[in-house]
Design a protein around this motif. Sequence first.
Motif: not given
Length: 64
Positions: A28-48
């Motif tokens: 997603g994307e909005g006035a506050s920024g862009v959100i991506h699905q990501a992976q960190w240390q084999s864990q799903p995370v949201a990157l903003i």
Amino acid sequence: MDNLGSMHSQSTVSHILWNDLEVRHQLGEGASGVIHQAQWQSQPVALITVPSAAMALPSRMRAG
């Protein structure tokens, strides 16, 4: 103190290197920024990324 306040006071902030993230697709994307699905240390995370931080993204992660 309520549970939320208690949890917040016990949380820590980690520094994560860009190279440690596997950025997937944009969620997603909005006035506050862009959100991506990501992976960190084999864990799903949201990157903003906020607009001022978008220019700091490595070129392989920038839209274009």
